[in-house]
Design a protein around this motif. Structure first.
Motif, PDB file in Angstrom:
ATOM      1  N   PRO A   1      58.572  62.779-105.077  1.00 34.63           N
ATOM      2  CA  PRO A   1      57.440  62.859-106.072  1.00 34.63           C
ATOM      3  C   PRO A   1      56.955  61.391-105.777  1.00 34.63           C
ATOM      4  O   PRO A   1      55.747  60.930-106.239  1.00 34.63           O
ATOM      5  CB  PRO A   1      58.121  62.979-107.515  1.00 34.63           C
ATOM      6  CG  PRO A   1      59.201  63.726-107.198  1.00 34.63           C
ATOM      7  CD  PRO A   1      59.787  63.763-105.991  1.00 34.63           C
TER       8      PRO A   1
ATOM      9  N   TYR B   1      53.821  66.829-104.983  1.00 35.44           N
ATOM     10  CA  TYR B   1      55.355  67.146-105.154  1.00 35.44           C
ATOM     11  C   TYR B   1      55.786  66.808-106.541  1.00 35.44           C
ATOM     12  O   TYR B   1      56.071  65.738-106.792  1.00 35.44           O
ATOM     13  CB  TYR B   1      55.929  66.006-104.158  1.00 35.44           C
ATOM     14  CG  TYR B   1      55.250  66.025-102.749  1.00 35.44           C
ATOM     15  CD1 TYR B   1      55.279  67.167-101.922  1.00 35.44           C
ATOM     16  CD2 TYR B   1      54.787  64.947-102.149  1.00 35.44           C
ATOM     17  CE1 TYR B   1      54.581  67.229-100.863  1.00 35.44           C
ATOM     18  CE2 TYR B   1      54.243  64.839-100.957  1.00 35.44           C
ATOM     19  CZ  TYR B   1      54.088  65.974-100.145  1.00 35.44           C
ATOM     20  OH  TYR B   1      53.382  65.706 -99.109  1.00 35.44           O
ATOM     21  N   LYS B   2      55.909  67.650-107.222  1.00 34.35           N
ATOM     22  CA  LYS B   2      56.537  67.708-108.491  1.00 34.35           C
ATOM     23  C   LYS B   2      58.029  67.519-108.535  1.00 34.35           C
ATOM     24  O   LYS B   2      58.517  66.814-109.354  1.00 34.35           O
ATOM     25  CB  LYS B   2      56.312  69.035-109.237  1.00 34.35           C
ATOM     26  CG  LYS B   2      54.647  69.446-109.598  1.00 34.35           C
ATOM     27  CD  LYS B   2      53.850  68.327-110.027  1.00 34.35           C
ATOM     28  CE  LYS B   2      52.481  68.705-110.289  1.00 34.35           C
ATOM     29  NZ  LYS B   2      51.751  67.480-110.897  1.00 34.35           N
ATOM     30  N   GLU B   3      58.737  67.976-107.509  1.00 40.18           N
ATOM     31  CA  GLU B   3      60.052  67.749-107.298  1.00 40.18           C
ATOM     32  C   GLU B   3      60.374  67.609-105.673  1.00 40.18           C
ATOM     33  O   GLU B   3      59.414  67.781-104.703  1.00 40.18           O
ATOM     34  CB  GLU B   3      60.971  68.883-107.582  1.00 40.18           C
ATOM     35  CG  GLU B   3      60.705  70.281-106.942  1.00 40.18           C
ATOM     36  CD  GLU B   3      61.801  71.186-107.368  1.00 40.18           C
ATOM     37  OE1 GLU B   3      62.829  70.965-107.106  1.00 40.18           O
ATOM     38  OE2 GLU B   3      61.457  72.242-108.016  1.00 40.18           O
TER      39      GLU B   3
ATOM     40  N   PRO C   1      52.951  62.048-106.341  1.00 41.53           N
ATOM     41  CA  PRO C   1      53.353  62.919-107.840  1.00 41.53           C
ATOM     42  C   PRO C   1      52.423  64.093-107.854  1.00 41.53           C
ATOM     43  O   PRO C   1      52.974  65.037-108.687  1.00 41.53           O
ATOM     44  CB  PRO C   1      53.212  61.790-108.798  1.00 41.53           C
ATOM     45  CG  PRO C   1      52.767  60.500-108.246  1.00 41.53           C
ATOM     46  CD  PRO C   1      52.357  60.694-106.659  1.00 41.53           C
TER      47      PRO C   1
END
Length: 593
Positions: A166, A173-175, A170
């Motif tokens: 992230p 890529y939430k995770e 962000p």
């Protein structure tokens, strides 16, 4: 000659022998047995845990290998599919064509990401700038061509894994995810058409990596070929390099073996397995303290027994010490004090009828007899010193001489003979100060006056100029001292200085005095010829066989009087000055006023 034994108990006192024997017989064996049982239990648990952990790591590594191979094969099928080749081969001629191609790429990516294996697919044309609608809808305003991983993909040509977190973006890529990035080539032209990234969420990896039952504070991590953590239960650790840590050094030297490493003050047991797919390392860290927790009960019981035996030993030793070894130790100390010549001790009375009681009574009687003999000897020595002191200090002291000198001075004054009058007055003062009312003790101030009177006489009777400088501290002037200390020393300096200076010359003398703690230090420094070293060595200790016996009588007289009256540490020391002359150092104790 026989060699001494390697370990001789006779060198130690009885007290320490008893303590040592109790330690060897009671404490040490139990300590050894407890430590042996504890260490073997810990070793057995660690061995079993190591085998189980290694099997688990191998199993998880195989499962993850199978999953990554599945994703790899599926990615290859997508890359060489006819639809993928057609979509990436079309170059939009205008914005309308670009919109049509973008819609197809978006739909195709969505269809590919809907699969049963929990991975998603991203498609990147070789020149993303030609597809602004597609790029904006998928990556918002990110310029993909400027991304470092995209440039690496263009340069490397070969597939590679890339970690995205992230922190990188962000929005996208939430995770954290890991992506296998491959370049797509046209089947007919072998020209690069774009890139396909197969994305795997880190949360998906936990299904393959995390054990069913995690032990307390156990850590499981996946480390890529760049020594970076790509999976960890703690998301904040993902992306952290381990290159220079003890774990990194271990993985570079002995991958796969189970050893112990210390990190952040905690000792861990490390087991690891290597993935066949990409040489990544699957690592398990388990604190050793967690493994040894089951034997903590044994450890506590061992410490309790050890404490009990130790307390019993202390009580026994305390009894033996107070009853036997302490009295013997006191007796030994008293004997050593007698041996060193110190004050004869008196042992406390003991009401005992055993051997120690007889020793105390016998030693006490012996000390009383020795004490009486010592007192008698000290009295005789004191009487002898007093006689020697009287002989050494006995000077001509007829009082009538003083009265006669006063009469002569009166007649000289009446006849206007001032020089004779002054000389007689100085001589009278010299005699008066020498007599000191019959007392052996004087003061530093009176002794300085004595020296001044003597110097006045010598100045009047000689052609040589005599200069004496007095540098005596004020606090020293009023202190008591032995009489006739300085005059013989100044007389010696004037006598030898006059010979050296010759007629019309100048004799210079400096008299200093200072206090240092419980001592008074005086120095008489002259500018004379000095005293040869061979003569200085015998000047204060000349005996009847020394040819220089008649030399330095005044110095030797002062030196012997100081030693007789105050002890061996006091007296004179003679040295040569740095620029010639003689320095006489006189040491005298500080006496109560």
């Amino acid at each position: 000659m026989s060699k001494p034994p390697l370990f001789d108990l006779g060198r130690f006192s009885i007290r320490y022998q008893v303590i040592l024997l109790f330690f060897l017989v009671i404490v040490l064996p139990f300590l050894f047995i407890g430590y042996f049982a504890y260490s073997k239990s810990v070793q057995a648990i660690q061995d079993v845990s190591s085998v189980i952990s290694m099997e688990m790591m191998d199993k998880n590594a195989r499962n993850l290998d199978n999953y990554l191979d599945l994703v790899d094969r599926a990615q290859n099928d997508i890359m060489y599919s006819e639809e993928m080749q057609n979509l990436l081969s079309i170059v939009p001629a205008d914005s309308l064509a670009e919109l049509e191609i973008a819609a197809k790429l978006i739909q195709y990516s969505t269809d590919l990401s809907s699969n049963a294996h929990a991975y998603s697919v991203r498609i990147f044309p070789i020149e993303p700038s030609r597809y602004p609608t597609f790029t904006h809808s998928i990556y918002q305003n990110v310029d993909v061509e400027k991304e470092e991983w995209f440039r690496n993909a263009e340069d490397m040509k070969s597939p590679f894994w890339q970690l995205f977190t992230p922190e990188d973006n962000p929005y996208l890529y939430k995770e954290a995810i890991i992506s296998l990035i491959k370049q797509v080539y046209g089947l007919g032209t072998s020209q690069p058409l774009g890139f396909v990234a197969a994305d795997i969420k880190i949360s998906t990896l936990s299904d393959y990596l995390a054990p069913v039952i995690m032990m307390d504070r156990q850590q499981v991590m996946l480390i890529d070929d760049r020594q970076t953590i790509v999976y960890h239960q703690d998301p904040t650790r993902i992306g952290t390099p381990i290159g220079d840590t003890p774990l990194g050094e271990h993985l570079r030297k002995k991958p796969g073996s189970d050893v112990k490493v210390t990190m952040d003050g905690v000792e861990y047991m490390v087991t690891s397995a290597t993935l066949d797919h990409n040489e990544w390392k699957l690592v398990s860290l388990l604190p050793v303290s967690v493994l040894t927790r089951p034997v903590s009960g044994i450890e506590q019981v061992s410490f309790l027994f050890l404490f009990f035996y130790f307390a019993l030993s202390v009580l026994t030793i305390a009894y033996l010490t107070s009853r036997f070894t302490n009295p013997i130790q006191k007796l030994v100390q008293a004997m050593r004090m007698v041996e060193r010549g110190g004050r004869l001790p008196r042992l406390p009375q003991v009401d005992r009828r055993d051997e120690i009681g007889w020793l105390y009574h016998g030693f006490d009687n012996l000390v009383q007899r020795i004490d009486q003999l010592v007192q008698d000897a000290e009295k005789e020595a004191k009487d002898k010193k007093e006689l020697e002191f009287q002989v050494l200090t006995h000077q001509i002291n007829p009082h009538f001489l003083y009265n006669t000198l006063e009469a002569i001075r009166w007649k000289a004054e009446s006849r206007k003979a001032d020089d004779i009058s002054e000389m007689v007055r100085s001589l009278g003062n010299l005699l008066r100060l020498s007599l000191n009312d019959g007392r052996e003790m004087s003061t530093v101030e009176r002794e300085i006056e004595h020296v001044k009177a003597y110097v006045g006489i010598q100045t009047a009777r000689q052609d040589t100029t005599i200069r004496v400088v007095y540098l005596v501290d004020e606090e020293v002037m009023r202190l008591p001292c032995l009489r006739l200390l300085f005059q013989p020393l100044v007389e010696n300096a004037i006598k030898h200085g006059t010979r050296h200076a010759g007629e019309g010359g100048t004799v210079k003398i400096v008299v200093t005095g200072r206090r240092e703690g419980s001592l008074l230090h005086f120095e008489i420094i002259d500018n004379g010829p000095g005293i040869p070293e061979e003569l200085r060595a015998t000047l204060l200790s000349a005996d009847a066989k020394t040819p220089n016996l008649r030399k330095g009588v005044g110095l030797r007289n002062v030196h012997e009087r100081l030693k007789i009256y105050f002890g061996e540490r006091y007296g004179l020391r003679i040295a040569s000055g740095e620029k010639g002359g003689t320095v006489i150092d006189l040491t005298h104790p500080v006496l109560d006023e």
